[in-house]
Design a protein around this motif. Sequence first.
Motif, PDB file in Angstrom:
ATOM      1  N   ARG A 141      37.063  18.964  11.804  1.00 46.15           N
ATOM      2  CA  ARG A 141      38.013  19.786  11.054  1.00 46.15           C
ATOM      3  C   ARG A 141      38.652  19.032   9.898  1.00 46.15           C
ATOM      4  O   ARG A 141      39.145  19.632   8.950  1.00 46.15           O
ATOM      5  N   THR A 154      40.875  26.618   5.355  1.00 46.71           N
ATOM      6  CA  THR A 154      41.377  27.590   6.314  1.00 46.71           C
ATOM      7  C   THR A 154      40.196  28.272   6.987  1.00 46.71           C
ATOM      8  O   THR A 154      39.059  28.210   6.502  1.00 46.71           O
ATOM      9  N   SER A 209      44.153  21.022   8.015  1.00 57.87           N
ATOM     10  CA  SER A 209      42.781  21.051   7.503  1.00 57.87           C
ATOM     11  C   SER A 209      42.742  21.490   6.049  1.00 57.87           C
ATOM     12  O   SER A 209      43.552  22.321   5.608  1.00 57.87           O
ATOM     13  N   THR A 231      39.578  24.562  12.524  1.00 53.76           N
ATOM     14  CA  THR A 231      40.661  24.180  11.625  1.00 53.76           C
ATOM     15  C   THR A 231      41.940  23.942  12.411  1.00 53.76           C
ATOM     16  O   THR A 231      42.056  24.337  13.572  1.00 53.76           O
ATOM     17  N   SER A 286      47.856  20.234   3.465  1.00 53.75           N
ATOM     18  CA  SER A 286      46.530  19.796   3.904  1.00 53.75           C
ATOM     19  C   SER A 286      46.486  18.277   3.924  1.00 53.75           C
ATOM     20  O   SER A 286      46.754  17.638   2.913  1.00 53.75           O
TER      21      SER A 286
END
Length: 529
Positions: A149, A114, A111, A107, A282
């Motif tokens: 990722r 988590t 990403s 990650t 994200s």
Amino acid sequence: MFRRHPREWGPIEWAAALALVLVAAVVAALLTLGARGPGRCGDELREIGGDCVGVTEYAFEADPRLEGLIEEVAEENARVRRDAESPAENSARIPYVRIALMMPYTTDESSAMTVDMIRRGLAGALSAQQEANSGSGPHYQLLLAPDGRNLDQWRPVVTRLAELARDKRAPLVGVTGIPSSTADTRRAIAALSEHGLPTVGPVITAADMNADHFFKTSPNNDQFARALKQYLEERPQQGRGFLVWDNRSEDVYSRNLRRVFEKHFDERYDFKGHNSNFTGSSGRDKGIPRRFTDAVQKICTARSDTVFFAGRDQDLPAFVKRLAQEGDCGRGTRLRLLKVGIGLEPTLTTDETTRWLKEARATIIDASSVDPAWWKGKNDPPRALGRFLDRFHKLDARHELGADPLDDGYAVMYHDAFTLLADAVDRTYSEVNEGGDSPRGKDGPLIPSKNDVYNTLIMPSISANGCSNCLRGAGGSYGFEGPGANDQWAVCKPVPIVEYPATRSGRAKGEPLPVYRTFRGKGDKTCPD
């Protein structure tokens, strides 16, 4: 008189010297490779953009916090292979099939998953693998299928999965993982479906993430919203609503959730004049994430009492913190923060976030796949939960999965997704190999293929009078209604409403909130007992 001039080398001497140099170079290269081993990604994966990508049954280098779990999966896979190829003396060979866990194993700050989400999902799938391998019938390898990722390296993974599905000895029969609703995920599930691979999304909730061979064990955003609607009908308060939404164009989940909230609640709460957006953390969109000042100021000005959060859980604590900085704005009532999701992400229940909620006089109202009260023995826990908890607690003790490792629901739903595929394999295996007229293979029992497993999964399991071959999962008992029905979303899946901190407003003390179940067909919401 004793000095001798060296003789000049001819073609033969030069050729011999060159050969010695080449031999030395080869030996040095072999020694270097021997010292280094197969590399950080192993023999079956390749490095792309700093991530190991591909499909493997062995351990490989991922996030260091996943190392113990990955090694335990590899050990279980090795045991399964030994029991099939070289069993202990006087032991029968146990055939096996493969199920792939396709998701990120590394990650970064952008990403969608988590590292704690990955750890808990992996632990849930491993617990299901161990449970399935403790029974009779075929055993299971859990193949690790890292796709980057950012979920964007899925193409070589899907190609390899399709190759493994053609193996007659130990075929790949299904795929699970698929952790996040993104544009790349949509393309990946379409490609898996084109290859005829039955795929289960444990935590996919965007209602438009659909493909012919894609099954979902979680409710979707529309079903979550219906559960919230049922909750709000009993608790209307002042009806002053506000919509906070993630503006990232690439996030399929947040975009779908915003549309769903508008569909169900806009008429009642007037989002057109009461909304604000933010850039979530994200994704790869440019800009500073988690800027909530505009939203909080407008909520205070409008004296809103019901806020709909169309974003990801990891951004919600920052929103709560900003609310706390403004206090209760003199609204006179508690502020309800309505969200949907697999569960309560542990960052939402830390001492710090709890203090912020208190300062803002706010309560999180979550339409969820799981209820933390279940593992406390409350609110009528699912009957299959105990078996899962026995294994999961042992994994937690060995690998230290963090505070409240069950509350976000990832372990539970990853367990159920693997179990759905394994149950389909077991049912298929029993049917084709038991009985006097069963067509057994020349070299032993027939091994189900991906096509056989898919044909089992699309057999309707919900009827008017009961639940035949429903999944008895850690997240409840639920099933499916046949090819294409409800776009392969789970039917009669419990959707508990979780309040944090608990208020039980308007109900007798200790009485659980009503549990909505995902709908059946068009308008038929009845489910068997």
